[in-house]
Write a protein that holds these residues in place. Structure first.
Motif, PDB file in Angstrom:
ATOM      1  N   LEU A  11     -10.110 -15.427 -16.045  1.00 34.54           N
ATOM      2  CA  LEU A  11      -9.619 -14.331 -15.083  1.00 34.54           C
ATOM      3  C   LEU A  11      -8.351 -14.509 -14.386  1.00 34.54           C
ATOM      4  O   LEU A  11      -7.650 -13.526 -14.129  1.00 34.54           O
ATOM      5  CB  LEU A  11     -10.881 -14.123 -13.870  1.00 34.54           C
ATOM      6  CG  LEU A  11     -12.253 -13.435 -14.666  1.00 34.54           C
ATOM      7  CD1 LEU A  11     -13.637 -13.642 -13.428  1.00 34.54           C
ATOM      8  CD2 LEU A  11     -11.923 -11.979 -14.958  1.00 34.54           C
ATOM      9  N   VAL A  12      -8.235 -15.878 -14.113  1.00 36.35           N
ATOM     10  CA  VAL A  12      -6.959 -16.097 -13.437  1.00 36.35           C
ATOM     11  C   VAL A  12      -5.848 -15.803 -14.208  1.00 36.35           C
ATOM     12  O   VAL A  12      -4.734 -15.132 -13.914  1.00 36.35           O
ATOM     13  CB  VAL A  12      -6.961 -17.883 -13.278  1.00 36.35           C
ATOM     14  CG1 VAL A  12      -5.576 -18.177 -12.883  1.00 36.35           C
ATOM     15  CG2 VAL A  12      -7.917 -18.147 -11.865  1.00 36.35           C
ATOM     16  N   LEU A  15      -5.488 -12.016 -14.427  1.00 38.34           N
ATOM     17  CA  LEU A  15      -4.789 -11.600 -13.346  1.00 38.34           C
ATOM     18  C   LEU A  15      -3.182 -11.774 -12.993  1.00 38.34           C
ATOM     19  O   LEU A  15      -2.501 -11.075 -12.780  1.00 38.34           O
ATOM     20  CB  LEU A  15      -5.574 -11.943 -12.168  1.00 38.34           C
ATOM     21  CG  LEU A  15      -6.878 -11.243 -12.027  1.00 38.34           C
ATOM     22  CD1 LEU A  15      -8.012 -11.911 -11.178  1.00 38.34           C
ATOM     23  CD2 LEU A  15      -6.706  -9.920 -11.489  1.00 38.34           C
ATOM     24  N   CYS A  16      -3.058 -13.132 -13.555  1.00 42.33           N
ATOM     25  CA  CYS A  16      -1.585 -13.834 -13.198  1.00 42.33           C
ATOM     26  C   CYS A  16      -0.833 -12.724 -14.340  1.00 42.33           C
ATOM     27  O   CYS A  16       0.289 -12.430 -13.934  1.00 42.33           O
ATOM     28  CB  CYS A  16      -1.554 -15.128 -13.793  1.00 42.33           C
ATOM     29  SG  CYS A  16      -2.096 -16.286 -12.558  1.00 42.33           S
ATOM     30  N   LEU A  18      -1.213  -9.575 -15.429  1.00 41.75           N
ATOM     31  CA  LEU A  18      -1.423  -8.155 -14.660  1.00 41.75           C
ATOM     32  C   LEU A  18      -0.174  -8.253 -13.517  1.00 41.75           C
ATOM     33  O   LEU A  18       0.547  -7.514 -13.343  1.00 41.75           O
ATOM     34  CB  LEU A  18      -2.684  -7.865 -14.069  1.00 41.75           C
ATOM     35  CG  LEU A  18      -3.569  -7.281 -15.118  1.00 41.75           C
ATOM     36  CD1 LEU A  18      -5.156  -7.197 -14.346  1.00 41.75           C
ATOM     37  CD2 LEU A  18      -3.069  -5.954 -15.872  1.00 41.75           C
ATOM     38  N   ALA A  19      -0.345  -9.412 -12.720  1.00 42.47           N
ATOM     39  CA  ALA A  19       0.432  -9.725 -11.447  1.00 42.47           C
ATOM     40  C   ALA A  19       1.866  -9.689 -12.034  1.00 42.47           C
ATOM     41  O   ALA A  19       2.832  -8.855 -11.172  1.00 42.47           O
ATOM     42  CB  ALA A  19       0.094 -10.785 -10.741  1.00 42.47           C
ATOM     43  N   ALA A  20       2.230 -10.651 -12.812  1.00 42.45           N
ATOM     44  CA  ALA A  20       3.627 -10.705 -13.580  1.00 42.45           C
ATOM     45  C   ALA A  20       4.169  -9.315 -13.977  1.00 42.45           C
ATOM     46  O   ALA A  20       5.324  -9.002 -13.507  1.00 42.45           O
ATOM     47  CB  ALA A  20       3.486 -11.662 -14.499  1.00 42.45           C
ATOM     48  N   ALA A  22       3.134  -6.232 -13.086  1.00 41.62           N
ATOM     49  CA  ALA A  22       3.427  -5.325 -11.941  1.00 41.62           C
ATOM     50  C   ALA A  22       4.696  -5.669 -11.072  1.00 41.62           C
ATOM     51  O   ALA A  22       5.508  -4.821 -10.782  1.00 41.62           O
ATOM     52  CB  ALA A  22       2.098  -5.288 -11.000  1.00 41.62           C
ATOM     53  N   GLN A  23       4.638  -7.021 -10.923  1.00 42.96           N
ATOM     54  CA  GLN A  23       5.990  -7.477 -10.296  1.00 42.96           C
ATOM     55  C   GLN A  23       7.293  -7.524 -11.062  1.00 42.96           C
ATOM     56  O   GLN A  23       8.524  -7.769 -10.745  1.00 42.96           O
ATOM     57  CB  GLN A  23       5.918  -8.855  -9.673  1.00 42.96           C
ATOM     58  CG  GLN A  23       5.080  -9.061  -8.566  1.00 42.96           C
ATOM     59  CD  GLN A  23       4.639 -10.364  -8.167  1.00 42.96           C
ATOM     60  OE1 GLN A  23       4.541 -11.417  -9.035  1.00 42.96           O
ATOM     61  NE2 GLN A  23       4.583 -10.492  -6.768  1.00 42.96           N
TER      62      GLN A  23
ATOM     63  N   LEU B   4      -1.330  -4.221  -6.591  1.00 45.08           N
ATOM     64  CA  LEU B   4      -1.801  -5.038  -7.431  1.00 45.08           C
ATOM     65  C   LEU B   4      -1.557  -6.273  -7.391  1.00 45.08           C
ATOM     66  O   LEU B   4      -2.510  -7.341  -7.447  1.00 45.08           O
ATOM     67  CB  LEU B   4      -1.479  -4.267  -8.819  1.00 45.08           C
ATOM     68  CG  LEU B   4      -2.495  -5.080 -10.008  1.00 45.08           C
ATOM     69  CD1 LEU B   4      -3.545  -5.069  -9.891  1.00 45.08           C
ATOM     70  CD2 LEU B   4      -1.969  -4.690 -11.211  1.00 45.08           C
ATOM     71  N   PRO B   5      -0.288  -6.866  -7.130  1.00 48.32           N
ATOM     72  CA  PRO B   5      -0.012  -8.112  -6.954  1.00 48.32           C
ATOM     73  C   PRO B   5      -0.855  -8.913  -6.044  1.00 48.32           C
ATOM     74  O   PRO B   5      -1.407  -9.879  -6.117  1.00 48.32           O
ATOM     75  CB  PRO B   5       1.486  -8.270  -6.750  1.00 48.32           C
ATOM     76  CG  PRO B   5       2.055  -6.943  -7.519  1.00 48.32           C
ATOM     77  CD  PRO B   5       0.717  -5.815  -7.129  1.00 48.32           C
ATOM     78  N   ALA B   8      -4.399  -9.044  -7.083  1.00 50.08           N
ATOM     79  CA  ALA B   8      -4.554 -10.192  -7.890  1.00 50.08           C
ATOM     80  C   ALA B   8      -4.226 -11.617  -7.375  1.00 50.08           C
ATOM     81  O   ALA B   8      -5.062 -12.386  -7.524  1.00 50.08           O
ATOM     82  CB  ALA B   8      -3.333  -9.941  -9.054  1.00 50.08           C
ATOM     83  N   LEU B  11      -7.459 -12.552  -5.408  1.00 56.11           N
ATOM     84  CA  LEU B  11      -8.648 -12.993  -6.577  1.00 56.11           C
ATOM     85  C   LEU B  11      -8.242 -14.280  -7.113  1.00 56.11           C
ATOM     86  O   LEU B  11      -9.159 -15.026  -7.458  1.00 56.11           O
ATOM     87  CB  LEU B  11      -8.805 -11.859  -7.707  1.00 56.11           C
ATOM     88  CG  LEU B  11      -9.318 -10.474  -6.974  1.00 56.11           C
ATOM     89  CD1 LEU B  11      -9.337  -9.482  -8.182  1.00 56.11           C
ATOM     90  CD2 LEU B  11     -10.903 -10.716  -6.862  1.00 56.11           C
ATOM     91  N   VAL B  12      -6.802 -14.589  -7.449  1.00 55.78           N
ATOM     92  CA  VAL B  12      -6.534 -15.740  -8.155  1.00 55.78           C
ATOM     93  C   VAL B  12      -7.116 -16.734  -7.391  1.00 55.78           C
ATOM     94  O   VAL B  12      -7.641 -17.875  -7.714  1.00 55.78           O
ATOM     95  CB  VAL B  12      -5.248 -15.820  -8.414  1.00 55.78           C
ATOM     96  CG1 VAL B  12      -4.335 -17.110  -8.533  1.00 55.78           C
ATOM     97  CG2 VAL B  12      -4.692 -14.687  -9.646  1.00 55.78           C
TER      98      VAL B  12
END
Lengths: 328, 328
Positions: A11-12, A15-16, A18-20, A22-23, B4-5, B8, B11-12
């Protein structure tokens, strides 16, 4: 509980990613969309794409940066020389033997042209002047000077004169797993107090010219005391040697601006696989300074010819950078 | 996409905490529950507890480790001496001038006692023998020797003789934000080829004795060539100096086993706030070796007295360690 770490790790990672995503945006916003920028981005993508032909293992992602003229300004004189001039002026009354010394004469006469070629001679005078000081006292004298003085052209603290596009480049490389080092002809002491804040480069990643120090007990306390000798000059052919001593890997990417960086770039280029060699060309008299082959400070002549012949990246500050300093 | 970031990241953090909790266990399983282990764990907890009186910022979490006798074995002679002996024997026919040399005599006579005190003299002979070699060639000769030779007592490759409890300690410190360095009297070249695999310490975090190297062009290729001089001895008072040159912070924790580590421990102890100074005492003849005040290799005398007087941690290999080597 046994399977929790594996699920969490998955999951980490998700999510990482996804975060990357998005950013994600332009990692080099102060760079124009020029061939220089494209060469940098293409290099970073190639060396970090697993399975690709240019892939470089994270442990080998070493990038070395000259400091003066590459990460911050160096005109009208290397800032360390300006510091040394002030220190030497203050020390002169205690050193009548300096009267005949060519470097001290140039200093007393405010002969900037002569001083520009005398960094080593000035360092030697200063080493004598500061001999017996503890390294902590010397560190404090540098911090005090940086806090109290301003650049003659920009009327700002010297530490404001770091190049915004290069700060972005350092951060971009680190975000892609590169370990960033300074490899400079300047002394380690002069860079370490501010390099972490300015560049994100910690003291242990600052390679530079080294003066003699000696371990001593003073009033029962162990101290390191400065001696009068310079024991290592990290410039020109000294740069690959400094890299070998302090880093122990060949860099994959190297960044400079003058002939003093040529051997570091040659040494970097001689490795296998994808490499990035880059020179910053100071051609922007309006926003910074314009100088190259004829300059005493930051002379760019042989390295420029070699860069052209070998198709290394030559950055035009004027054409490639949207801004030079953050305050502009 | 904007939020989202942040989601995320939250959650991370949550999942990392859960994963850490699930994985938590004894970080030092090869250590008995002795006062030594308690002192280590208590130090790590104090220096990483934000808001606590012993808290140390992550950027300042520097831990330095001697190598010989602290991270791996050093008897019957420093392994680098054994390497040098083999190299010198091979080179001897080309150096008739060595016949009168005391270090070469001790070597030819297999006089281990005399050799133990002659690391510097042997290094100097070897530097002459290897002068003109590129650093890549020298590196290969070390790798070849390590792959081909075995320890006389344990009949295993030297790189198997790393201490399991110290490997756990290195990993434990790193898991708590410490940056781990080797600071050894041995040469940088002899440690770098295997330190990353054995200890998780990359080449740029290996501080050691330095030989002269020179940048040269050979057949149009830039190379670093070994010269005949030793330019820096990273032992005794040289250790704090080496730390200053290469790391630029005062360590918060320092680990050694002999009088050659005393100044590094004194220098570490002299900083403000919480500190950890630790000596490994070789008192386990059955599983390793037993030696201290009278030994020529790894003599522990003055540093032991100072450790007792100042209540530094002294690890008994016999009492504090469940196992010495992973293979036991």
């Amino acid at each position: 509980m046994r399977r929790l770490p594996a699920i969490a790790a998955f999951l980490v990672a998700l999510l990482c990613a996804l975060a990357a995503h998005a950013q994600q945006g332009d990692p080099l916003p102060s760079w124009n969309d020029s061939t220089s920028k494209k060469a940098i981005v293409e290099f970073v993508q190639a060396t970090t794409t697993k399975g690709g032909p240019g892939y470089v293992e994270p442990a080998d992602r070493i990038a070395t940066f000259d400091n003066d003229g590459t990460l911050w300004a160096e005109q009208p004189l290397y800032f360390q020389i300006l510091f040394m001039v002030d220190q030497l002026k203050a020390a002169a009354p205690r050193h009548p033997e300096w009267n005949g010394n060519p470097a001290f004469k140039a200093l007393a006469a405010h002969d900037e042209k002569a001083l520009a070629g005398m960094q080593k001679e000035l360092l030697q005078l200063l080493a004598v002047a500061n001999s017996g000081m503890t390294v902590a006292e010397y560190d404090q004298s540098i911090r005090d000077w940086l806090a109290a003085t301003k650049h003659p052209k920009f009327n700002r603290p010297y530490t404001d004169l770091v190049y915004q596009p290069m700060q972005e480049l350092l951060a971009y490389l680190r975000a892609n797993g590169y370990k960033t080092f300074i490899v400079s002809g300047g002394s380690i002491e002069f860079m370490r107090p501010w390099a972490e804040k300015a560049y994100g480069i910690p003291p242990e990643q600052v390679v530079g010219t080294i003066s003699e120090t000696k371990f001593e007990m003073r009033d029962g306390k162990p101290v390191l005391v400065r001696g009068p000798r310079i024991v290592f000059v990290d410039d020109g052919a000294g740069k690959p040697e400094g890299i070998y001593r302090a880093i122990g890997h060949r860099p994959v990417a190297a960044f400079g601006n003058s002939d003093g960086d040529l051997q570091m770039l040659q040494f970097t280029a001689a490795g296998d696989g994808r490499r990035l060699m880059l020179l910053v060309h100071h051609d922007d008299a309006a926003r910074e300074f314009a100088y190259d082959r004829a300059s005493k400070v930051g002379k760019l002549d042989k390295a420029w010819d070699e860069a052209k012949a070998r198709r290394w990246v030559v950055v035009s500050m004027k054409a490639d950078w949207k801004k030079v300093f953050a305050f502009q």
